[in-house]
Design an enzyme around this catalytic site. Structure first.
Site, PDB file in Angstrom:
ATOM      1  N   LEU A  90      33.590  81.939 -30.274  1.00 55.10           N
ATOM      2  CA  LEU A  90      33.625  80.479 -30.158  1.00 55.10           C
ATOM      3  C   LEU A  90      32.643  79.814 -31.117  1.00 55.10           C
ATOM      4  O   LEU A  90      31.944  78.857 -30.768  1.00 55.10           O
ATOM      5  CB  LEU A  90      33.338  80.043 -28.711  1.00 55.10           C
ATOM      6  CG  LEU A  90      34.327  80.525 -27.643  1.00 55.10           C
ATOM      7  CD1 LEU A  90      33.874  80.088 -26.267  1.00 55.10           C
ATOM      8  CD2 LEU A  90      35.731  80.029 -27.934  1.00 55.10           C
ATOM      9  N   CYS A  91      32.577  80.346 -32.340  1.00 53.76           N
ATOM     10  CA  CYS A  91      31.677  79.770 -33.345  1.00 53.76           C
ATOM     11  C   CYS A  91      32.412  79.551 -34.662  1.00 53.76           C
ATOM     12  O   CYS A  91      31.866  79.787 -35.741  1.00 53.76           O
ATOM     13  CB  CYS A  91      30.446  80.643 -33.547  1.00 53.76           C
ATOM     14  SG  CYS A  91      30.789  82.386 -33.849  1.00 53.76           S
ATOM     15  N   GLY A  92      33.666  79.117 -34.554  1.00 55.54           N
ATOM     16  CA  GLY A  92      34.421  78.771 -35.747  1.00 55.54           C
ATOM     17  C   GLY A  92      34.648  79.969 -36.657  1.00 55.54           C
ATOM     18  O   GLY A  92      34.935  81.081 -36.207  1.00 55.54           O
ATOM     19  N   SER A 249      27.716  76.515 -36.720  1.00 59.88           N
ATOM     20  CA  SER A 249      29.173  76.694 -36.717  1.00 59.88           C
ATOM     21  C   SER A 249      29.746  76.483 -35.326  1.00 59.88           C
ATOM     22  O   SER A 249      30.818  75.875 -35.169  1.00 59.88           O
ATOM     23  CB  SER A 249      29.517  78.101 -37.224  1.00 59.88           C
ATOM     24  OG  SER A 249      30.912  78.290 -37.297  1.00 59.88           O
TER      25      SER A 249
END
Length: 294
Positions: A90-92, A249
Site C-alpha cells: 500500500l505504498c504506490g 509514496s
C-alpha cells in the site's frame, strides 16, 4: 439495474475504505516528517565520508597494494546485487520502481553472459523478483521484526557482503534503493559498493586543498579500516532514504485512494438516487394503473 440494497451496501463499504485510506495517509504523513529528517541528516555525514575516501584514494601511489575493497579484484565476471525494499505494501510504486531498476540491471548482466547473485532485503522485493530470478537469489533478509531500521541491521548485511567478497564469490557489488526527493518524487538508485565508486563534485577550494593532506598511519592502513565502515554507512543511508521514500509514496497513494473513493461514492449516490426514483415512479404507475382499472 442494481438493487437499492446492493447500492447501499456498496456505498457503505466504500465509505469504510475511505476512512481507512484517510487514516493511513495521516499516519504516513506523521512518520514522513521524522523519516525525512533522518534521511537529510545522514547526507552530510555520507558526503564527508566520501570526501575523505576520495582524498585517500587520490593519495594512494601503489594501486597494486591498495585494499581490494577500493580497487576490486580486477575482474568483472560475477555481480552481487543487494535490493532494498519494504515488507509492507500500500505504498504506490515504491517497491515496483526499485525492482524495475534492478531487473534492467539484471538483464544487462545476463545478456553479457556474466554471473549474477542477488540478496533481497524485504519481502516485497522477494515476491517480485523470485518469479523470474529465483535461481539467482542467494539470501533473503526480512524486515518484519524491525520497527525501526538500526545501524546494526546495516552492519549485519555488510558482514554478509564482506564474507562473500573475502571468499571471492563476487567481483562487483551494487546496491538498489530509492532516493527521497519529495513526497511525489522518489528516484531509484543503483549504487556500486565494491569496488568503491565515489561521485564527488569538488569545487576549486577543495581541489586546491587535496594536496595538503598528510596521513598517519599510511593511506592503505586507514582505508583498510574505513572502507568496511563506508559500506555499512552507505547501506544504512540507503535504509533511511528508503524509509522516507516509502512513507512519502504511501502518503501519496493513500491520498489518491481517498480521492478516488470520494469520486466513487458520489457516482454511487447518484446511481442510488436515480434507482430509488425509478422504483418510486414504477410504484406510482402501478397504483394509478390499478386505480384506473377499478
Amino acid at each position: 439495474m442494481a438493487s437499492l440494497k446492493f447500492l447501499r451496501n456498496r456505498i457503505s463499504s466504500v465509505k469504510s475504505t475511505q476512512k481507512i485510506t484517510k487514516a493511513m495517509k495521516m499516519v504516513a504523513a506523521a512518520k514522513l516528517r521524522k523519516a525525512q529528517q533522518n534521511a537529510e541528516n545522514a547526507r552530510p555525514y555520507l558526503e564527508k565520508l566520501n570526501s575523505i575516501i576520495s582524498n585517500l584514494k587520490n593519495s594512494v601511489t601503489d594501486m597494486d597494494s591498495a585494499p581490494k575493497l577500493l580497487v576490486g579484484n580486477q575482474k568483472n565476471e560475477t555481480h552481487l546485487c543487494v535490493v532494498l525494499s519494504s515488507d509492507r505494501g500500500l505504498c504506490g510504486g515504491f517497491n515496483t520502481n526499485i525492482c524495475r531498476k534492478a531487473k534492467v540491471f539484471f538483464e544487462k548482466i545476463l545478456n553479457e553472459r556474466k554471473n549474477l547473485k542477488v540478496i533481497v532485503v524485504g519481502s516485497k522485493a522477494n515476491d517480485q523478483l523470485k518469479r523470474k530470478y529465483n535461481q539467482y537469489i542467494i539470501d533473503k533478509i526480512s524486515l518484519k521484526d524491525e520497527k525501526v531500521i538500526s545501524f546494526g541491521k546495516a552492519q549485519e548485511i555488510t558482514d554478509k557482503i564482506l564474507n562473500l567478497f573475502a571468499r571471492n564469490e563476487f567481483d562487483i557489488c551494487t546496491l538498489f534503493y530509492n532516493q527521497f526527493k519529495s513526497v511525489i518524487s522518489q528516484i531509484p538508485q543503483a549504487q556500486q559498493l565494491i569496488p568503491v565508486s565515489i561521485e564527488q563534485k569538488l569545487n576549486q577550494q577543495s581541489l586546491a586543498s587535496n594536496s595538503e593532506y598528510e596521513y598517519e598511519p599510511d593511506e592503505n592502513e586507514i582505508l583498510e579500516n574505513l572502507l568496511p565502515k563506508n559500506i555499512a554507512t552507505q547501506i544504512y543511508a540507503a535504509f533511511l532514504e528508503n524509509q522516507a521514500s516509502e512513507q512519502g509514496s504511501r502518503m501519496t497513494a493513500m491520498d489518491n485512494a481517498t480521492r478516488n473513493a470520494g469520486d466513487l461514492i458520489a457516482k454511487l449516490t447518484i446511481n442510488y438516487n436515480r434507482t430509488r426514483q425509478a422504483v418510486i415512479t414504477k410504484e406510482l404507475i402501478e397504483i394509478i394503473s390499478g386505480a384506473e382499472s377499478l
